[in-house]
Design an enzyme around this catalytic site. Sequence first.
Site, PDB file in Angstrom:
ATOM      1  N   SER A 157       0.847  -1.188   0.000  1.00  0.00           N
ATOM      2  CA  SER A 157       0.000   0.000   0.000  1.00  0.00           C
ATOM      3  C   SER A 157       0.884   1.239   0.000  1.00  0.00           C
ATOM      4  O   SER A 157       2.038   1.197   0.454  1.00  0.00           O
ATOM      5  CB  SER A 157      -0.897   0.018   1.238  1.00  0.00           C
ATOM      6  N   TYR A 182       0.395   0.147  10.610  1.00  0.00           N
ATOM      7  CA  TYR A 182      -0.038  -0.258   9.274  1.00  0.00           C
ATOM      8  C   TYR A 182       1.077  -0.021   8.260  1.00  0.00           C
ATOM      9  O   TYR A 182       1.377  -0.889   7.427  1.00  0.00           O
ATOM     10  CB  TYR A 182      -1.290   0.522   8.881  1.00  0.00           C
TER      11      TYR A 182
END
Length: 315
Positions: A157, A182
């Site tokens: 990502s 994350y």
Amino acid sequence: MTSTQTPLGSGFGADSTAAQVLEGVDLHGRRALVTGGYSGIGIEGVRALDAAGAQVVVPARRVDEAREALADVPDVQVVPLDLSDLQSVRAAAEGLAAQGDPFDIVIAGAGVMASPYQLVGDGWESQFATNHLGHFALVNRLWPHLADGARVVSVSSVGHHRSGIRWDDMWFAGGYDKWDAYGQSKTANALFALELDRLGADRGIHAYSLHPGGILTPLQRHLPKQEQIAMGWIDEYGTPSDVFKTTEQGAATQIWAATSAKLADHGGVYCEDCDIAPMADGDQRVGVKPWAHDPEQAQRLWQLSAELTGVNAFA
């Protein structure tokens, strides 16, 4: 051999869909494994692979929910798997190995984002454990059952821009930030593909990582509505910003990485919008950061991951 981050001019782009990427591609006789394949961009990828003729296996933590979601894909196989539980990973891998047929494509797409602080396994931060360590263990256990020339696609990502690997405090003992956690896990996804591509060279197995684009999916389940409004993702009525891709578009880059002939000589690269991404420049949220495309860090992470999980197909 791992390649540099130089866009190819693939002919596809941010608006391309998974179905368009596979137009004219025949995957009959190919077998694919797609984690996260029963919601969001994962299910759109499964539908595209199935339509092109591939036999698709979807591991799922919520098996009944997965079977219901995939009811319109009758030939897909759903098997139980909880990526945060290494015993579950082992059982799933052993069950799949016992079926005998090798995998030509593995898409490691399941994950969690910005979740509350939680430790799993042997005290591992849950986003890192689920997004990286679970997939690391699964692919290593399945390694003997990947076909020569197979492709492994690790869904990273743009969130990796937030954090490299926090070698001095990976588990956030000094204080938890859900977005840094994350980001670290997404950097790990990219480094995993980089090192796996190097290790798999003698069998012609390539690995790739990617940013699928911004898409509103169940991945946002841990984000309150007001936080999404504050970030400009949705308005007060829940309407998404027009910067987001559809799920069909969001699935395109992982399917392109898994199947494109143009990537045959470009293993280990990080992709976005159905092409090889450039190196990130400054604060722009485009491309791959140096810390996520560093061979030395990739090897260091591989060794650490092998020690933590007790699994290493290349030991």
